[in-house]
Design a protein around this motif. Structure first.
Motif, PDB file in Angstrom:
ATOM      1  N   LEU A 177       3.423  10.562  -4.735  1.00  0.00           N
ATOM      2  CA  LEU A 177       2.894   9.219  -4.934  1.00  0.00           C
ATOM      3  C   LEU A 177       2.820   8.474  -3.599  1.00  0.00           C
ATOM      4  N   MET A 178       1.651   7.954  -3.300  1.00  0.00           N
ATOM      5  CA  MET A 178       1.408   7.167  -2.102  1.00  0.00           C
ATOM      6  C   MET A 178       1.805   5.716  -2.353  1.00  0.00           C
ATOM      7  N   PRO A 179       1.818   4.866  -1.329  1.00  0.00           N
ATOM      8  CA  PRO A 179       2.140   3.446  -1.540  1.00  0.00           C
ATOM      9  C   PRO A 179       1.178   2.784  -2.516  1.00  0.00           C
ATOM     10  N   ARG A 180       1.681   1.819  -3.267  1.00  0.00           N
ATOM     11  CA  ARG A 180       0.867   1.071  -4.226  1.00  0.00           C
ATOM     12  C   ARG A 180       0.057   0.010  -3.472  1.00  0.00           C
ATOM     13  N   LEU A 181      -1.252  -0.026  -3.727  1.00  0.00           N
ATOM     14  CA  LEU A 181      -2.127  -1.003  -3.094  1.00  0.00           C
ATOM     15  C   LEU A 181      -2.850  -1.818  -4.165  1.00  0.00           C
ATOM     16  N   CYS A 182      -3.354  -2.969  -3.752  1.00  0.00           N
ATOM     17  CA  CYS A 182      -4.102  -3.846  -4.649  1.00  0.00           C
ATOM     18  C   CYS A 182      -5.589  -3.623  -4.456  1.00  0.00           C
ATOM     19  N   ASP A 183      -6.294  -3.315  -5.548  1.00  0.00           N
ATOM     20  CA  ASP A 183      -7.754  -3.277  -5.535  1.00  0.00           C
ATOM     21  C   ASP A 183      -8.306  -4.704  -5.534  1.00  0.00           C
ATOM     22  N   VAL A 184      -9.489  -4.859  -4.974  1.00  0.00           N
ATOM     23  CA  VAL A 184     -10.156  -6.159  -5.014  1.00  0.00           C
ATOM     24  C   VAL A 184     -11.078  -6.197  -6.232  1.00  0.00           C
ATOM     25  N   ASP A 185     -10.659  -6.898  -7.258  1.00  0.00           N
ATOM     26  CA  ASP A 185     -11.480  -7.092  -8.444  1.00  0.00           C
ATOM     27  C   ASP A 185     -11.784  -8.571  -8.676  1.00  0.00           C
ATOM     28  N   THR A 186     -10.761  -9.405  -8.599  1.00  0.00           N
ATOM     29  CA  THR A 186     -10.888 -10.824  -8.899  1.00  0.00           C
ATOM     30  C   THR A 186     -10.789 -11.658  -7.625  1.00  0.00           C
ATOM     31  N   ALA A 187     -11.042 -12.954  -7.768  1.00  0.00           N
ATOM     32  CA  ALA A 187     -10.915 -13.859  -6.622  1.00  0.00           C
ATOM     33  C   ALA A 187      -9.488 -13.877  -6.097  1.00  0.00           C
TER      34      ALA A 187
END
Length: 219
Positions: A177-187
């Motif tokens: 498992l790689m580091p958890r990242l945030c996808d850009v979906d919302t403002a």
């Protein structure tokens, strides 16, 4: 074993076709400019990172950087398009690492770590980067043929990442498992990710210029 191939799955940043969850507060044109910045920063990072080869797997018309190959996405569902990206670029003995265009905070170190893990004898068979929304931002496979599991996994759900991990393990794969990242979906995502990017990055500048500020709270 050859150095891993890096695949970037992307959609041409045309108004009304990308980042629609940014609208509102953005207009479709503003959302497309934010998407274009995210994609450009992602391509720059992948270009800088070590890789055996680089492929832009694109839906629509978008120029790949010099030295890259371009492949048109194939399939109706996202799961099929993901699986086909691996299948259509597969070379025996060459691992593949796929990322999207929604994590412009991606760093060369992330890709270098995936490359080392998949290229090390006795290392994992797969690397999976979970996303904060329950999906995943990267999948790397020592044998890209295992990507066929993606065809039956529902995408864009809060359980996509967990189901993907379970499906890989059911095939007997050792998964790192790689580091958890945030996808850009919302403002809110866009504002949060912009703070993780260099201030002079295209994405940080696009968010500052194109994303309207929240309305003040009435008192």
């Amino acid at each position: 074993m050859s150095a891993p191939r890096v695949l970037v799955l992307a959609k041409a940043p045309a108004p009304g076709r990308v980042k629609t969850r940014l609208c509102p507060p953005c207009t479709p044109e503003q959302a497309a400019r934010i998407a274009a910045a995210a994609l450009a920063d992602t391509l720059d990072t992948v270009t800088t990172a070590a890789a055996g080869s680089r492929v832009l797997v694109v839906d629509g018309d978008y120029p790949a950087p010099p030295g890259w190959a371009t492949l048109t996405q194939r399939g109706d569902s996202l799961g099929d398009r993901l699986a086909n990206a691996f299948a259509d670029t597969r070379t025996t003995g060459t691992p593949a690492v796929l990322i999207g265009m929604d994590t412009p905070q991606l760093a060369v170190d992330h890709l270098d770590a995936a490359r080392r893990l998949l290229g090390t004898a006795g290392g994992p068979d797969a690397v999976l980067g979970p996303a904060t929304d329950g999906g995943w931002w990267t999948l790397g496979l020592r044998d890209p043929g295992h990507a066929t599991v993606l065809r039956t996994i529902p995408t864009s759900t809060a359980t996509t990442g967990r189901r993907t991990l379970a499906a890989l393990r059911r095939r007997g794969l050792r998964v790192h498992l790689m580091p958890r990242l945030c996808d850009v979906d919302t403002a809110a995502d866009a504002r949060a990710v912009a703070t993780l990017c260099p201030p002079d990055s295209r994405f940080a500048r696009a968010v500052a210029a194109e994303l309207p500020l929240p309305a003040p709270v009435a008192r």
